[in-house]
Design a protein around this motif. Sequence first.
Motif, PDB file in Angstrom:
ATOM      1  N   SER A 202      11.776  -5.087   5.513  1.00 27.30           N
ATOM      2  CA  SER A 202      10.675  -6.051   5.589  1.00 27.30           C
ATOM      3  C   SER A 202       9.484  -5.568   4.776  1.00 27.30           C
ATOM      4  O   SER A 202       8.843  -6.351   4.052  1.00 27.30           O
ATOM      5  CB  SER A 202      10.268  -6.263   7.050  1.00 27.30           C
TER       6      SER A 202
ATOM      7  N   GLY B 153       7.280  -7.221   1.274  1.00 25.75           N
ATOM      8  CA  GLY B 153       5.894  -7.610   1.508  1.00 25.75           C
ATOM      9  C   GLY B 153       5.585  -8.186   2.872  1.00 25.75           C
ATOM     10  O   GLY B 153       4.485  -8.713   3.090  1.00 25.75           O
ATOM     11  N   LYS B 154       6.517  -8.082   3.820  1.00 22.84           N
ATOM     12  CA  LYS B 154       6.275  -8.606   5.176  1.00 22.84           C
ATOM     13  C   LYS B 154       5.725  -7.484   6.047  1.00 22.84           C
ATOM     14  O   LYS B 154       6.433  -6.904   6.878  1.00 22.84           O
ATOM     15  CB  LYS B 154       7.568  -9.182   5.752  1.00 22.84           C
ATOM     16  N   TRP B 155       4.459  -7.160   5.859  1.00 24.15           N
ATOM     17  CA  TRP B 155       3.857  -5.977   6.482  1.00 24.15           C
ATOM     18  C   TRP B 155       3.823  -6.072   8.008  1.00 24.15           C
ATOM     19  O   TRP B 155       4.239  -5.125   8.698  1.00 24.15           O
ATOM     20  CB  TRP B 155       2.457  -5.780   5.933  1.00 24.15           C
ATOM     21  N   ASP B 156       3.338  -7.167   8.553  1.00 23.89           N
ATOM     22  CA  ASP B 156       3.252  -7.290  10.011  1.00 23.89           C
ATOM     23  C   ASP B 156       4.638  -7.208  10.645  1.00 23.89           C
ATOM     24  O   ASP B 156       4.826  -6.567  11.693  1.00 23.89           O
ATOM     25  CB  ASP B 156       2.574  -8.601  10.409  1.00 23.89           C
ATOM     26  N   GLU B 157       5.610  -7.842  10.011  1.00 27.01           N
ATOM     27  CA  GLU B 157       6.982  -7.785  10.521  1.00 27.01           C
ATOM     28  C   GLU B 157       7.518  -6.368  10.443  1.00 27.01           C
ATOM     29  O   GLU B 157       8.181  -5.889  11.375  1.00 27.01           O
ATOM     30  CB  GLU B 157       7.873  -8.729   9.729  1.00 27.01           C
TER      31      GLU B 157
ATOM     32  N   SER C  22      12.857  -2.189   9.334  1.00 28.34           N
ATOM     33  CA  SER C  22      11.415  -2.135   9.077  1.00 28.34           C
ATOM     34  C   SER C  22      11.138  -1.916   7.594  1.00 28.34           C
ATOM     35  O   SER C  22      10.261  -2.571   7.015  1.00 28.34           O
ATOM     36  CB  SER C  22      10.771  -1.024   9.901  1.00 28.34           C
TER      37      SER C  22
END
Length: 203
Positions: free
Chosen positions: A52, A56-60, A49
């Motif tokens: 990610s 910058g992959k916040w939703d992931e 988590s």
Amino acid sequence: MFESFRRGISERLTRPKYHEDFRRVYEGGIHSLDKLERGQNFKERGFASWESFAVGKWDEALSLVEEKREIYAQQFRKAAELGILERRLRVVEFPITPYVQWELFVLRLRVELGDKIRIMDARNISDIEQEWPVPEVVILGNEVLYEVVYDDDGNAAGANRFTDQKVIQETSAEFNILFDRGEGFLEFFDREIAPLAPPSVSY
């Protein structure tokens, strides 16, 4: 506050030695674990988590928090079996850093599973942080106190180990004071974290 801690004598442990010592004491008959977290920016390499989040992959990142559910549940079951009460106080500065915004989603899962976590607005302890911030400490019963240390890049780097009873008892008493002054986790999360837009990160 934390005067005896500042003057105390400690032994520096590498990260592997800290984890080894922690496990030994944790399983050795203690009945409490108190953790005070103060830093606002850390790196948690290897945590999917966080990895990610860091790119910058916040939703992931938020979806991957769920991967920790069973691991955390096992930790809490073990604490219950050993009769250990675990508490955590998380100090939060404003404006909230991207790391803390992410971390509080992780802590929300822990709270959902039964962890006892309270939040302290750093502005509410400015009177006791005039010379230095409150420390990053983990207290295992009356047996040992660890000051968790990090390198200049925010990576966990081990701990300073204290065993002096006066240092442990006084630091525990001061932790209790701050914990009681803290705010309930979910109240804080719903008011300050849930409405925030995804953060911009740069790691």
